[in-house]
Design an enzyme around this catalytic site. Structure first.
Site, mmCIF file in Angstrom:
data_model
loop_
_atom_site.group_PDB
_atom_site.id
_atom_site.type_symbol
_atom_site.label_atom_id
_atom_site.label_comp_id
_atom_site.label_asym_id
_atom_site.label_seq_id
_atom_site.Cartn_x
_atom_site.Cartn_y
_atom_site.Cartn_z
ATOM 1 N N CYS A 92 25.398 -6.496 -54.634
ATOM 2 C CA CYS A 92 25.509 -6.617 -53.193
ATOM 3 C C CYS A 92 26.891 -6.204 -52.661
ATOM 4 O O CYS A 92 27.194 -5.017 -52.631
ATOM 5 C CB CYS A 92 25.148 -8.043 -52.770
ATOM 6 S SG CYS A 92 24.722 -8.206 -51.027
ATOM 7 N N ARG A 126 18.447 -8.352 -41.249
ATOM 8 C CA ARG A 126 18.711 -8.545 -42.662
ATOM 9 C C ARG A 126 17.445 -8.258 -43.475
ATOM 10 O O ARG A 126 16.325 -8.521 -43.039
ATOM 11 C CB ARG A 126 19.177 -9.974 -42.949
ATOM 12 C CG ARG A 126 20.500 -10.331 -42.315
ATOM 13 C CD ARG A 126 21.040 -11.645 -42.846
ATOM 14 N NE ARG A 126 21.493 -11.524 -44.229
ATOM 15 C CZ ARG A 126 22.686 -11.049 -44.587
ATOM 16 N NH1 ARG A 126 23.543 -10.648 -43.676
ATOM 17 N NH2 ARG A 126 23.028 -10.974 -45.848
ATOM 18 N N HIS A 192 19.937 -10.426 -56.180
ATOM 19 C CA HIS A 192 20.588 -11.685 -56.538
ATOM 20 C C HIS A 192 19.580 -12.486 -57.367
ATOM 21 O O HIS A 192 18.605 -11.973 -57.848
ATOM 22 C CB HIS A 192 20.936 -12.471 -55.275
ATOM 23 C CG HIS A 192 21.995 -11.843 -54.427
ATOM 24 N ND1 HIS A 192 23.334 -11.935 -54.692
ATOM 25 C CD2 HIS A 192 21.894 -11.101 -53.294
ATOM 26 C CE1 HIS A 192 24.031 -11.296 -53.755
ATOM 27 N NE2 HIS A 192 23.178 -10.771 -52.893
#
Length: 246
Positions: A92, A126, A192
């Site tokens: 990220c 997002r 993640h």
């Protein structure tokens, strides 16, 4: 002895990213491979060429600003290590920092290290949710799973391959079906979760690359990954991905 570098552990550790360090070191120790972890904080001296595996996690925009100048001063040393084959995993925010720049919604460009030909621009919404990615590792195709949560849309330039092909989720930008980036022994991803404990085949691939760079035996002993594979299969099924089919 393998040395794992954890860059800015207090600043880049969103969504359990530290678990990637734990997975890498545990799989070393279960096989009797000596390994140590060196945490590298702001201002600390380090020669990246002496490391065997470097990890950069994700962080908030404020934290990334804090370390940007510090990392810029290390750019040439890190570039030399990457060209020398250092194994790197960047997630990220760490991924974005290795590229040329991050363009905010108001058009401001935050410079990256420019070590990989890629750039990121902020999106209005997002990209969040579980992800499945098909990745080819040394001729073997795996289906990795993870969780993404990012506003940035990353686009790859010349000389940089994607880490894999999106099977479910958004990936780099929600448009071109790519996820992550790969350059020499550098692996970048938006997954993640963290990524490595969920996907032991990828962990072992990184380990093998690190061993080979040191001229060590790069065929580590077998480990029983039945539970990890079952968990991966459950997630793939939830995402509507059938085994053995794209």
């Amino acid at each position: 002895m393998l040395t794992v570098g954890h860059l800015y552990p207090d600043l880049l550790n969103l969504y359990g990213d530290r678990g990637n360090i734990i997975a890498f070191t545990r799989r070393c120790r279960w096989r009797g491979i000596p390994v140590r972890v060196r945490e590298i904080n702001l201002g600390e001296d380090v020669d990246f060429r002496e490391l065997d595996f470097l990890f950069l996690g994700g962080g908030s925009d404020r934290e990334q600003d804090l370390m940007a100048a510090d990392l810029a001063a290390r750019r040439e040393n890190l570039r030399a290590a990457i060209e020398d084959g250092l194994v790197v995993l960047a997630i990220c925010g760490g991924y974005q920092l290795l590229g040329r720049y991050y363009r905010t919604l108001d058009g401001r460009e935050i410079p990256g290290l420019g070590l990989l030909d890629l750039y990121t621009q902020a999106g209005g919404k997002r990209l969040i949710g579980n992800v499945a990615v098909e990745i080819t590792l040394g001729g073997r195709v795996i289906r990795a799973t993870g969780f993404e949560n990012h506003a940035g849309r990353t686009f790859l330039g010349t000389g940089v391959a994607s880490l894999g092909r999106v099977l479910a989720g958004c990936g780099n930008n929600g448009r071109d079906g790519t996820e992550g980036a790969r350059y020499r022994n550098v692996f970048c991803s938006y997954l993640h979760g963290p990524l490595l404990p969920k996907n032991p085949a990828l962990t072992d691939h990184l380990l093998c690359l690190a061993l080979a760079r040191r001229g060590l035996d790069d065929s580590p002993a077998f480990l029983d990954d039945t539970l990890e594979e079952q968990a991966n299969a459950v997630m793939l099924a939830r995402l509507g991905i059938r085994q053995g089919r794209n």
